[in-house]
Design a protein around this motif. Structure first.
Motif, PDB file in Angstrom:
ATOM      1  N   HIS A  42       0.826  -1.217   0.000  1.00  0.00           N
ATOM      2  CA  HIS A  42       0.000   0.000   0.000  1.00  0.00           C
ATOM      3  C   HIS A  42       0.857   1.262   0.000  1.00  0.00           C
ATOM      4  CE1 HIS A  42      -4.008  -1.677   0.087  1.00  0.00           C
ATOM      5  NE2 HIS A  42      -3.532  -2.628   0.863  1.00  0.00           N
ATOM      6  N   GLY A  43       1.910   1.239  -0.833  1.00  0.00           N
ATOM      7  CA  GLY A  43       2.755   2.405  -1.007  1.00  0.00           C
ATOM      8  C   GLY A  43       3.730   2.673   0.122  1.00  0.00           C
ATOM      9  N   ARG A  44       3.874   1.729   1.048  1.00  0.00           N
ATOM     10  CA  ARG A  44       4.785   1.914   2.181  1.00  0.00           C
ATOM     11  C   ARG A  44       5.795   0.782   2.240  1.00  0.00           C
ATOM     12  NH1 ARG A  44      -0.042   3.812   3.083  1.00  0.00           N
ATOM     13  NH2 ARG A  44      -0.310   5.811   4.115  1.00  0.00           N
ATOM     14  N   LYS A  45       7.010   1.124   2.614  1.00  0.00           N
ATOM     15  CA  LYS A  45       8.033   0.096   2.785  1.00  0.00           C
ATOM     16  C   LYS A  45       7.701  -0.748   4.011  1.00  0.00           C
ATOM     17  CE  LYS A  45      11.813   2.861   0.887  1.00  0.00           C
ATOM     18  NZ  LYS A  45      13.119   3.472   1.188  1.00  0.00           N
ATOM     19  N   VAL A  46       7.798  -2.073   3.820  1.00  0.00           N
ATOM     20  CA  VAL A  46       7.561  -3.036   4.895  1.00  0.00           C
ATOM     21  C   VAL A  46       8.583  -4.166   4.768  1.00  0.00           C
ATOM     22  CG1 VAL A  46       5.093  -2.519   5.137  1.00  0.00           C
ATOM     23  CG2 VAL A  46       5.833  -4.280   3.525  1.00  0.00           C
TER      24      VAL A  46
END
Length: 158
Positions: A101-105
């Motif tokens: 969702h557009g976030r680094k994880v």
């Protein structure tokens, strides 16, 4: 004998907090779902951490349920300060990041929960309590969740 709060077993999480396109991550076990509708989580965050600094400035974070394969990251994420080392850079060098969702994880986590900060409570002690509403979630893996007692038994904590 362990202290009473160390005899329970619980999942080990990492709270990903953001500053621009950079991510910082910690290790947390002080996590609990506190409401079903809406889905709310309570997370204790140590005042002295970069995670605390970042979540105090931003209202969005990703709670990651760690997989047993992540136990080798305990030193980096939980015993190293984001104020002293660039965890984003270290994780990128090891090719351990992906995007959700557009976030680094962390790649390979058992699950991700996109959280929005709702309230916080400073009631004393060394952690502040943050209350988050869950915006989105996904389960990637139902087995192999990294558990608190595994970290103790392998001498990684306590």
């Amino acid at each position: 004998m362990k202290r009473p709060w160390n005899i329970v077993d619980m999942p080990v999480y990492s709270l990903a907090t953001y500053e621009g396109d950079q991510v910082n991550m910690n290790i947390c076990t002080y996590v609990s779902a506190v409401s079903m509708k809406p889905k709310l989580f309570m997370i204790g965050v140590d005042y002295s951490t970069k995670t605390y600094e970042l979540i105090s400035r931003s209202s969005t974070a990703v709670l990651q349920i760690l997989h047993e394969d992540h136990k080798n990251l305990i030193k980096l994420l939980g015993k190293s300060s984001g104020r002293k080392i660039d965890k984003n850079q270290k994780l990128e060098e090891k090719e351990l990041l992906t995007t959700w969702h557009g976030r680094k994880v962390l790649a390979g986590a058992c699950g991700y929960l996109l959280l929005d900060l709702k309230e916080r409570a400073n009631i004393g002690g060394d952690h502040e309590i943050f209350y988050f509403s869950m915006q989105k979630s996904t389960t990637k893996e139902e087995t192999g969740v990294l558990m608190f007692q595994k970290l103790i038994s392998e001498g990684l904590i306590l």
